[in-house]
Design an enzyme around this catalytic site. Structure first.
Site, PDB file in Angstrom:
ATOM      1  N   GLY A 239      41.198  56.025  29.275  1.00 26.02           N
ATOM      2  CA  GLY A 239      40.288  54.952  28.922  1.00 26.02           C
ATOM      3  C   GLY A 239      40.263  54.517  27.477  1.00 26.02           C
ATOM      4  O   GLY A 239      39.499  53.626  27.110  1.00 26.02           O
ATOM      5  N   GLU A 276      44.707  61.287  31.405  1.00 26.90           N
ATOM      6  CA  GLU A 276      45.507  60.329  32.168  1.00 26.90           C
ATOM      7  C   GLU A 276      45.531  58.983  31.455  1.00 26.90           C
ATOM      8  O   GLU A 276      44.857  58.040  31.845  1.00 26.90           O
ATOM      9  CB  GLU A 276      44.963  60.194  33.589  1.00 26.90           C
ATOM     10  N   TYR A 319      40.264  39.276  34.377  1.00 27.47           N
ATOM     11  CA  TYR A 319      39.288  39.932  33.518  1.00 27.47           C
ATOM     12  C   TYR A 319      38.782  39.058  32.379  1.00 27.47           C
ATOM     13  O   TYR A 319      37.929  39.500  31.601  1.00 27.47           O
ATOM     14  CB  TYR A 319      39.891  41.187  32.874  1.00 27.47           C
ATOM     15  N   CYS A 345      49.174  26.544  40.980  1.00 34.65           N
ATOM     16  CA  CYS A 345      48.202  25.522  41.390  1.00 34.65           C
ATOM     17  C   CYS A 345      46.804  26.125  41.507  1.00 34.65           C
ATOM     18  O   CYS A 345      46.244  26.275  42.598  1.00 34.65           O
ATOM     19  CB  CYS A 345      48.638  24.897  42.714  1.00 34.65           C
ATOM     20  N   TYR A 374      49.548  46.904  32.825  1.00 36.52           N
ATOM     21  CA  TYR A 374      48.906  46.028  33.813  1.00 36.52           C
ATOM     22  C   TYR A 374      49.419  44.592  33.712  1.00 36.52           C
ATOM     23  O   TYR A 374      48.704  43.638  33.977  1.00 36.52           O
ATOM     24  CB  TYR A 374      47.378  46.070  33.665  1.00 36.52           C
TER      25      TYR A 374
END
Length: 420
Positions: A239, A276, A319, A345, A374
């Site tokens: 994170g 992680e 996001y 579109c 990502y």
């Protein structure tokens, strides 16, 4: 980052001119720096010095085999969330004993695959999942090692889609539920409880949520050990945020600051620490090359239309994420309050909105920065658009590590039945 730099006004990656890559491979194309991946990984390794630890790369951030092989060769573990990621991790060369399997909805086939590969452990997120693992391990004559994923009930202040540690999150179980599951495991034949896991979200910009969550989870580690469980691993999640918006994000915590802040809890746990990290390793190691197709003025609004779209980089649309945009050649003027949009579109198809953007002409190259995490892994074929190519650069040498899709790839596996 130093790995992406200018020489004679032209943007390079580890000495390789980006215009040369675009001319050879086309656009849109993701470009990754091996050195940037290595430096970010080693920064994490250095931060954990003095502890028994393993840095597991979150495969969902970037699942390209070349990226994964690079990290496996550096000694990293892998954090996976699907059977496909397990397949990729093993194929890329990760030691199965360094693979941890997370996710709230593991299917029977995925659990059996994990058992067959003898992975390090499953992060269990519900009583139903735990029972299923016990049943399948019994059927297949295996011993399943598990960690209980605890939801510590900590708010992070990040986007709701990437905040996973609050009370209403679908992830993990409460501390009280974890105690109950631990008691049940003592009666199981084929499940061994060896760890506690927690992960409170992504792109976290402050240390306080980490400190609070890890302190709470560390206390559970000690409690379970006192109750006779052989807890050997404490997975503290990931994170750590990265500065996407260079002007407004400010100074974010470094790995060293993060580990120093939680080190007392880590040392008190007395077990091996797993983390992680995905975004922190991959985000700044990649960019998206795109070419300007059209310039458009509509009233007072300026649009730069590129050949990259939301299907290539979804984060801004999904996001509202910020990515800096740079001219590949030259550092010319800016166009104010402009949108960088793609051909899809959808009104939601944008890469940058209402920004001061490079004043680019049609056919100019742009680089969408910090897109290594990502980016491609969330790409799709929406509007029947082939997904982009991927390139890896190391010491000035570069290679295509995923070929650009062709139209024939779009219909691969589709069948028109005889009755039509």
């Amino acid at each position: 980052m130093d790995e992406f730099h200018r020489e004679g006004g032209v943007l390079h990656c580890e000495g390789a001119p980006l215009p040369d890559i675009a001319a050879s491979v086309g656009t849109p194309t993701y470009v990754y720096s091996y050195a940037a991946i290595e430096n970010a990984y080693l920064e994490l390794v250095d931060a954990f010095a003095g502890l028994d630890f393993m840095v597991c790369f979150a495969v969902k951030a970037n699942s390209n085999l070349a990226v994964l092989r690079s990290l496996a060769s550096m000694g990293a573990g892998a954090d996976i969330v699907s059977g496909g990621e397990l397949y990729r991790a093993v194929r890329a060369g990760f030691d199965p004993k360094k693979i941890v399997f997370a996710g709230v909805g593991k299917t029977e086939a995925e659990i059996v695959s994990g058992l067959g590969e003898r992975i390090l452990l499953f992060n269990v997120e519900s009583a139903s999942e735990l029972e299923n693992i016990e049943r399948l391990a019994n059927i297949h004559g295996k011993k399943a090692r598990v960690a209980l994923r605890v939801n510590p009930g900590v708010e992070t202040g990040t986007h709701e889609h990437i905040s996973t540690g609050h009370a209403e999150s679908k992830f993990g179980v409460t501390v009280e539920e974890a105690r109950g599951l631990a008691r049940r495991i003592k009666g199981f034949k084929c499940v061994e409880l060896i760890g506690v896991h927690q992960h409170i979200g992504s792109q976290i910009s402050k240390l306080e949520p980490h400190v609070e969550a890890i302190s709470r989870s560390s206390a559970l580690v000690s409690e379970l050990k006192e109750r006779g469980h052989d807890i050997r691993f404490f997975n503290i999640g990931g994170g750590l945020g990265v500065p996407y918006d260079y002007e407004n994000d400010g100074e974010l915590p470094t790995p060293a600051q993060f580990v120093d802040a939680v080190r007392p809890s880590l040392e008190a746990s007395g077990v091996k620490i797993l983390c992680e990290m995905g975004r922190y390793i991959a985000a700044r190691a990649g960019l998206l090359l795109t070419r300007v197709v059209y310039r458009k003025e509509s009233g007072v609004k300026s649009y730069i239309v590129s050949d990259a779209a939301m299907n290539d980089l979804l984060r801004p649309s999904l996001y509202g994420a910020h990515h800096e945009v740079a001219a590949v050649a030259g550092t010319g003027g800016k166009v104010s309050d402009a949108d960088l949009v793609g051909p899809v579109c959808e009104s939601g198809d944008f890469i940058a909105k209402g920004r001061d953007l490079p004043d680019s002409a049609e056919s100019d190259l742009l680089a969408v920065l910090d897109a290594g995490a990502y980016g491609f892994s969330m790409a799709s074929n929406y509007n029947s658009r082939p997904r982009p190519a991927e390139v890896m650069v190391r010491n000035g040498n570069w290679a295509v590590v995923r070929e650009r899709e062709h139209y024939s790839d779009l219909v691969k596996g589709e069948v028109v039945p005889a009755f039509l």
